[in-house]
Design an enzyme around this catalytic site. Structure first.
Site, PDB file in Angstrom:
ATOM      1  N   ARG A 123       0.834  -1.208   0.000  1.00  0.00           N
ATOM      2  CA  ARG A 123       0.000   0.000   0.000  1.00  0.00           C
ATOM      3  C   ARG A 123       0.867   1.254   0.000  1.00  0.00           C
ATOM      4  O   ARG A 123       2.072   1.225   0.258  1.00  0.00           O
ATOM      5  CB  ARG A 123      -0.893   0.015   1.246  1.00  0.00           C
ATOM      6  N   GLY A 124       0.215   2.390  -0.216  1.00  0.00           N
ATOM      7  CA  GLY A 124       0.892   3.660  -0.097  1.00  0.00           C
ATOM      8  C   GLY A 124       1.086   4.032   1.366  1.00  0.00           C
ATOM      9  O   GLY A 124       0.510   3.432   2.262  1.00  0.00           O
ATOM     10  N   GLY A 125       1.925   5.034   1.610  1.00  0.00           N
ATOM     11  CA  GLY A 125       2.153   5.506   2.967  1.00  0.00           C
ATOM     12  C   GLY A 125       3.385   4.898   3.603  1.00  0.00           C
ATOM     13  O   GLY A 125       4.156   4.179   2.957  1.00  0.00           O
ATOM     14  N   TYR A 127       5.150   3.655   7.711  1.00  0.00           N
ATOM     15  CA  TYR A 127       4.923   2.668   8.754  1.00  0.00           C
ATOM     16  C   TYR A 127       3.656   3.019   9.532  1.00  0.00           C
ATOM     17  O   TYR A 127       3.335   4.198   9.731  1.00  0.00           O
ATOM     18  CB  TYR A 127       6.093   2.647   9.741  1.00  0.00           C
ATOM     19  N   PHE A 198      -4.588   6.606   5.996  1.00  0.00           N
ATOM     20  CA  PHE A 198      -5.053   6.237   4.663  1.00  0.00           C
ATOM     21  C   PHE A 198      -3.882   5.715   3.843  1.00  0.00           C
ATOM     22  O   PHE A 198      -2.817   6.336   3.808  1.00  0.00           O
ATOM     23  CB  PHE A 198      -5.670   7.445   3.939  1.00  0.00           C
ATOM     24  N   GLY A 199      -4.079   4.589   3.191  1.00  0.00           N
ATOM     25  CA  GLY A 199      -3.056   4.042   2.309  1.00  0.00           C
ATOM     26  C   GLY A 199      -3.714   3.106   1.315  1.00  0.00           C
ATOM     27  O   GLY A 199      -4.337   2.120   1.714  1.00  0.00           O
ATOM     28  N   GLY A 210      -6.926   0.736   2.116  1.00  0.00           N
ATOM     29  CA  GLY A 210      -7.898   1.757   2.471  1.00  0.00           C
ATOM     30  C   GLY A 210      -7.566   2.555   3.704  1.00  0.00           C
ATOM     31  O   GLY A 210      -6.571   3.284   3.734  1.00  0.00           O
ATOM     32  N   CYS A 228       3.869   7.006   9.505  1.00  0.00           N
ATOM     33  CA  CYS A 228       3.787   7.831   8.303  1.00  0.00           C
ATOM     34  C   CYS A 228       4.702   9.050   8.399  1.00  0.00           C
ATOM     35  O   CYS A 228       4.407  10.121   7.851  1.00  0.00           O
ATOM     36  CB  CYS A 228       2.342   8.256   8.031  1.00  0.00           C
TER      37      CYS A 228
END
Length: 293
Positions: A123-125, A127, A198-199, A210, A228
């Site tokens: 996912r995005g983001g 730790y 959010f990621g 999500g 993050c």
């Protein structure tokens, strides 16, 4: 009553970086906003407004992270091959663990090895920590331009923030996005603390992963990482803020806002969307979800 208009004004003041404006508007609200519901959600653009159905699936027992990733990948793969499969909104918890996103920076990870399991996620983001008492909302849906010619990933991410922000407002929390930074933040004594993360990940026009919302989860694990990229002390939860914090409270607020959004669209003449509610005790399978859709 905390209206969506007032919430949006708070969001815009914060987005533009007007800290003083945000604090002044915050002070104009009751110290403990009533548990009121946003009545008109029509101003929240739905990325799937033309859908005829969407699945709302809640799993009762904590789901191992690897099992959740396997199901998400299986579901979006199935959606990419069968356009009739409806989007899935999956509500769950995870056992305690850290996850490492694609944007993680060296030095932001756990301060001690072996504290909790660490999963390298796609996912995005950066730790973050997951554990019991944190509501996870994984959203699997198509964002392809064939279905949504004007929808961008940025629109979709903003819609997720708006939806969750309005739902937290139901629980007496004014949570806003800070500029273009991902996540929802609460001003606590003049200090911003993060309450929602959010990621997402995109694959062939399909979105998965999500949101995680801190309801009554432990906050200590956050202090051993830089979630993050931020100080782990600057994390909060509904329970820490003295607000209703059961997962049922969070789920009810999210679902009511989703229903209100579709009701508003129906009043404008669009075909109503059927929200298919499902539950499972443990991690479901792809077939068990689709057989009840």
């Amino acid at each position: 009553m905390l209206s969506f208009t007032h919430f949006s004004a708070l969001f815009q003041a914060d987005k533009q970086g007007h800290q003083q404006g945000y604090e002044n508007m915050l002070c104009s609200l009751p110290a403990q906003p009533p548990l009121s519901h946003v009545k008109d959600m029509s101003c929240l653009p739905l990325p799937f407004a033309t859908l005829s159905a969407i699945i709302w699936h809640k799993t009762q027992q904590p789901v191992p992270y690897s099992d959740a990733v396997f199901l998400m990948e299986s579901y979006v793969r199935a959606m990419s091959h069968d356009k009739t499969i409806p989007p899935l909104l999956w509500l769950l918890e995870h056992p305690p663990l850290y996850t490492q996103g694609m944007s993680s920076l060296e030095g932001d990870g756990p301060s001690q090895t072996g504290m909790l399991p660490l999963y390298k996620s796609g996912r995005g983001g950066g730790y973050t920590y997951h554990g019991p008492g944190q509501r996870i909302l994984y959203a699997m849906m198509s964002l392809s331009h064939a279905h949504h010619p004007t929808l961008t990933i940025a629109h979709y991410i903003q819609w997720l923030h708006d939806w969750c922000g309005c739902s937290l407002a139901h629980l007496g929390i004014i949570a806003v996005r800070r500029g273009q930074q991902s996540g929802l933040w609460v001003s606590v004594g003049g200090v911003y603390k993060k309450i929602a993360f959010f990621g997402i990940r995109m694959r062939h026009g399909m979105s998965f992963h999500g949101v995680s919302i801190n309801a009554h989860c432990a906050l200590e694990p956050f202090r051993h990482i830089r979630p993050c990229g931020y100080d782990g002390q600057d994390i909060t939860s509904l329970s820490a803020l003295g607000r209703p914090s059961s997962l049922r409270h969070v789920d009810d607020a999210l679902l009511e806002d989703l229903r209100a959004s579709y009701d508003a669209l129906s009043r404008k003449g669009q075909h109503p969307c059927h929200i298919i509610q499902q539950t499972s005790q443990a991690c479901p399978t792809l077939s068990s979800i689709l057989s009840r859709a």
